[in-house]
Design a protein around this motif. Sequence first.
Motif, mmCIF file in Angstrom:
data_model
loop_
_atom_site.group_PDB
_atom_site.id
_atom_site.type_symbol
_atom_site.label_atom_id
_atom_site.label_comp_id
_atom_site.label_asym_id
_atom_site.label_seq_id
_atom_site.Cartn_x
_atom_site.Cartn_y
_atom_site.Cartn_z
ATOM 1 N N HIS A 207 49.021 49.765 39.045
ATOM 2 C CA HIS A 207 48.651 48.721 38.083
ATOM 3 C C HIS A 207 49.021 47.295 38.523
ATOM 4 C CE1 HIS A 207 47.192 51.009 34.524
ATOM 5 N NE2 HIS A 207 47.946 52.020 35.003
ATOM 6 N N VAL A 208 48.279 46.458 39.125
ATOM 7 C CA VAL A 208 48.374 45.410 39.838
ATOM 8 C C VAL A 208 48.065 44.265 38.738
ATOM 9 C CG1 VAL A 208 47.868 43.972 41.765
ATOM 10 C CG2 VAL A 208 47.671 46.508 41.848
ATOM 11 N N LEU A 209 49.152 43.466 38.410
ATOM 12 C CA LEU A 209 48.911 41.966 37.711
ATOM 13 C C LEU A 209 48.832 40.751 38.368
ATOM 14 C CD1 LEU A 209 48.904 40.603 34.875
ATOM 15 C CD2 LEU A 209 51.475 40.568 34.811
ATOM 16 N N ILE A 210 47.829 40.186 38.331
ATOM 17 C CA ILE A 210 47.497 38.982 39.010
ATOM 18 C C ILE A 210 47.552 37.733 38.372
ATOM 19 C CG2 ILE A 210 46.138 37.959 40.922
ATOM 20 C CD1 ILE A 210 44.984 40.922 41.144
ATOM 21 N N THR A 211 48.476 36.679 38.652
ATOM 22 C CA THR A 211 48.437 35.672 37.746
ATOM 23 C C THR A 211 47.137 34.678 38.559
ATOM 24 O OG1 THR A 211 50.091 34.534 38.860
ATOM 25 C CG2 THR A 211 50.645 35.887 36.938
ATOM 26 N N GLY A 212 46.607 33.703 37.641
ATOM 27 C CA GLY A 212 45.603 33.008 38.466
ATOM 28 C C GLY A 212 44.245 33.510 38.924
ATOM 29 N N ALA A 213 44.193 34.490 38.301
ATOM 30 C CA ALA A 213 43.017 35.399 38.930
ATOM 31 C C ALA A 213 41.625 35.013 38.429
ATOM 32 C CB ALA A 213 43.342 36.770 38.515
ATOM 33 N N GLY A 214 41.452 33.957 37.861
ATOM 34 C CA GLY A 214 40.115 33.453 37.341
ATOM 35 C C GLY A 214 39.251 32.970 38.509
ATOM 36 N N ILE B 36 44.455 31.166 32.849
ATOM 37 C CA ILE B 36 44.159 30.375 31.675
ATOM 38 C C ILE B 36 43.009 29.819 30.991
ATOM 39 C CG2 ILE B 36 44.165 27.820 32.912
ATOM 40 C CD1 ILE B 36 46.064 26.629 30.938
ATOM 41 N N SER B 37 41.855 30.123 32.017
ATOM 42 C CA SER B 37 40.488 30.038 31.425
ATOM 43 C C SER B 37 40.092 31.426 31.069
ATOM 44 C CB SER B 37 39.677 29.533 32.647
ATOM 45 O OG SER B 37 38.312 29.627 32.315
ATOM 46 N N LYS B 38 39.602 31.589 29.749
ATOM 47 C CA LYS B 38 39.061 32.746 29.272
ATOM 48 C C LYS B 38 37.821 32.759 29.744
ATOM 49 C CE LYS B 38 37.585 34.638 24.889
ATOM 50 N NZ LYS B 38 38.372 36.198 24.986
ATOM 51 N N GLU B 39 36.928 32.174 30.132
ATOM 52 C CA GLU B 39 35.438 32.329 30.676
ATOM 53 C C GLU B 39 35.841 32.894 31.959
ATOM 54 O OE1 GLU B 39 31.526 29.825 31.698
ATOM 55 O OE2 GLU B 39 33.122 28.635 30.656
ATOM 56 N N LEU B 40 36.600 31.975 32.877
ATOM 57 C CA LEU B 40 36.629 32.583 34.408
ATOM 58 C C LEU B 40 37.271 33.970 34.321
ATOM 59 C CD1 LEU B 40 38.023 29.282 36.007
ATOM 60 C CD2 LEU B 40 35.740 30.325 36.096
ATOM 61 N N VAL B 41 38.363 34.341 33.901
ATOM 62 C CA VAL B 41 38.839 35.208 34.079
ATOM 63 C C VAL B 41 37.968 36.425 33.505
ATOM 64 C CG1 VAL B 41 40.050 35.568 32.019
ATOM 65 C CG2 VAL B 41 41.277 36.702 33.880
ATOM 66 N N GLU B 42 37.093 36.455 32.438
ATOM 67 C CA GLU B 42 36.484 37.614 31.758
ATOM 68 C C GLU B 42 35.243 37.669 32.919
ATOM 69 O OE1 GLU B 42 35.497 36.722 27.727
ATOM 70 O OE2 GLU B 42 37.701 37.483 26.964
#
Length: 298
Positions: A38-45, A68-74
Amino acid sequence: MDPVALLLAFLRLPLYFLLEVFYFLFRCRPCKPISNQHVLITGAGQGIGAEFARQFAEMGNTVHCLDISKELVEGVVAGLREAGHSAHAYTCDLTKSEEVEKVHKEMTENGHVVTVLINNAGVVFGANIEDMSLTQIQHSLTVNLVSGLWTIKLFLPQMLAMDQGHVVNIASMLGLMPLQGQITDYCAGKAGAIHALAQLRNQHAHTNVHFTAVCPWFVRTKLIAGIEKETNPMEPEELVRAAIQGIREEKDVVMVPDSVRFIHFLLKISPLPIRDAFYKKKPDFTKFVGHKLLEKVQ
């Protein structure tokens, strides 16, 4: 410079290259597989974070993408799922500790135990420190340093309990050899991110939890928009490939590309006048997009 010190510095040079040749010939480091993690990546958008998500997912891992951007990360997660990968999206402002805690709680309740943490989120304003407000300085240090310490505080205990895991800070060569330009706050944050992991590595050397600081030269992302000609950036794919290889080899510091390792070493052993001459060239930050970001943080 003291002649004796100068002589010792030049004697170190052939030894350094001898060790480098030995390493590249015999690859005496471990090369652990990274899959089913399980890899957690911040700023992944977008940019480097999105590329980390893609490469880790293709290696057979479940990636948890935070931005921080819902649109980008989704959007990133949707693309990964369409390709048949396991991915999850989280919207989170890393400057707000309660939002990071909420993500940690959600993942824990869902049985997702993070074994690889990639602290990738960052911000560059490109402003003179004397022209920045205290709020702007604090925002820069919070994103580039404090947020990573907070995610480590939350996720490291699980790794230590399992005696397994890897913490990675995406820092910068500017944390090791600051250049000319309006980036004092950025250099301070990235230097802290590097040395924090060095201390944690020493503290937990008796465990199977590892710590790697990734120090790239400039990378072609929106973070450096406007100064591409000044910085000759590499592509995110190149950085992430080298970073993952460094993680697999459990390196303490990964410098990318290889040429900057040589430059860094030469600067460390060079007399002060030579270092000063190296830093004389001043890059033009007048077109840097970070200035517009700075206006949003008052």
